[in-house]
Each structure stands twice: as structure tokens, then as C-alpha cells.
Design a protein around this motif. Structure first.
Motif, PDB file in Angstrom:
ATOM      1  N   UNK A  73       0.820  -1.213   0.000  1.00  0.00           N
ATOM      2  CA  UNK A  73       0.000   0.000   0.000  1.00  0.00           C
ATOM      3  C   UNK A  73       0.850   1.258   0.000  1.00  0.00           C
ATOM      4  N   UNK A  74       2.155   1.081   0.194  1.00  0.00           N
ATOM      5  CA  UNK A  74       3.109   2.188   0.149  1.00  0.00           C
ATOM      6  C   UNK A  74       4.444   1.629  -0.343  1.00  0.00           C
ATOM      7  N   UNK A  75       5.159   2.392  -1.170  1.00  0.00           N
ATOM      8  CA  UNK A  75       6.453   1.933  -1.670  1.00  0.00           C
ATOM      9  C   UNK A  75       7.555   2.236  -0.660  1.00  0.00           C
ATOM     10  N   UNK A  76       8.721   1.650  -0.869  1.00  0.00           N
ATOM     11  CA  UNK A  76       9.875   1.914   0.000  1.00  0.00           C
ATOM     12  C   UNK A  76      10.249   3.393  -0.026  1.00  0.00           C
ATOM     13  N   UNK A  77       9.918   4.080  -1.133  1.00  0.00           N
ATOM     14  CA  UNK A  77      10.215   5.505  -1.270  1.00  0.00           C
ATOM     15  C   UNK A  77       9.125   6.375  -0.655  1.00  0.00           C
TER      16      UNK A  77
END
Length: 105
Positions: A73-77
Motif C-alpha cells: 500500500x506504500x512503496x519503499x520511497x
């Protein structure tokens, strides 16, 4: 970006336009090519193909509106589906799914 297997080029019309933009600033340059393709495959098949293709660049999230679909639901960035006013997303035109799936690259 690879073209979806079996996809056919959609001719330019009022809804589907192509573009080839090349910007250069000294040693820095950016080239963007956009075309429309259509396929009779489902949206899920096309989404899975491009999630795999984009995965080589990092985490891939799918959004419907401002809501994540599946994981992550969220990227590493830190990229999310939220509308932060910076237009950091890619939009798939769902109106085209009535006749064919369209993706731009």
C-alpha cells in the motif's frame, strides 16, 4: 516499458493521441513517448503484466482512486495512493475497458 503481448495500436482519434517529447538540458535529458494500445484481455491481466514489468524498478502499488488495491500500500520511497497535489501517479482510463484495455507507455 514493454508492450502488452498481443496488444494492438489504437489509431489517433479524439480520445487516443500519441506523443513523442524530448527535452534536453546540458547533460540531462528526458524522453517521453506515449501511445495507446488496446487488448481484449481483462484489466487484471494487464495490471499483473505491468506490475511485474515495473517491479524491476522498485515497489509497485495499484490504486483505484486514492485507495490502494492489494499490497503493498506504500512503496519503499513513500509513494502512496493519496492525492498530495504533486500528480505523482499514472492513470489508466477505465472508460476504455468497455471495448478494450488501454495502457500508455
Amino acid at each position: 516499458m514493454p508492450v502488452y503481448p498481443g496488444a494492438k495500436l489504437v489509431a489517433d482519434d479524439d480520445k487516443h493521441k500519441s506523443a513523442d517529447v524530448h527535452l534536453g538540458f546540458g547533460e540531462w535529458e528526458l524522453r517521453v513517448r506515449a501511445v495507446s494500445y488496446g487488448t481484449s484481455d481483462t484489466q487484471d491481466q494487464v495490471t499483473a503484466f505491468y506490475k511485474k514489468a515495473l517491479g524491476r524498478y522498485g515497489d509497485v502499488i495499484a490504486c483505484q482512486g486514492h485507495t490502494p488495491v492489494g499490497a503493498p500500500t506504500v512503496t519503499a520511497e513513500g509513494l502512496t495512493c493519496a492525492d498530495d497535489g504533486n500528480s505523482n501517479n499514472v492513470k489508466i482510463d477505465h472508460h476504455d475497458y468497455a471495448q478494450a484495455t488501454t495502457a500508455s507507455s
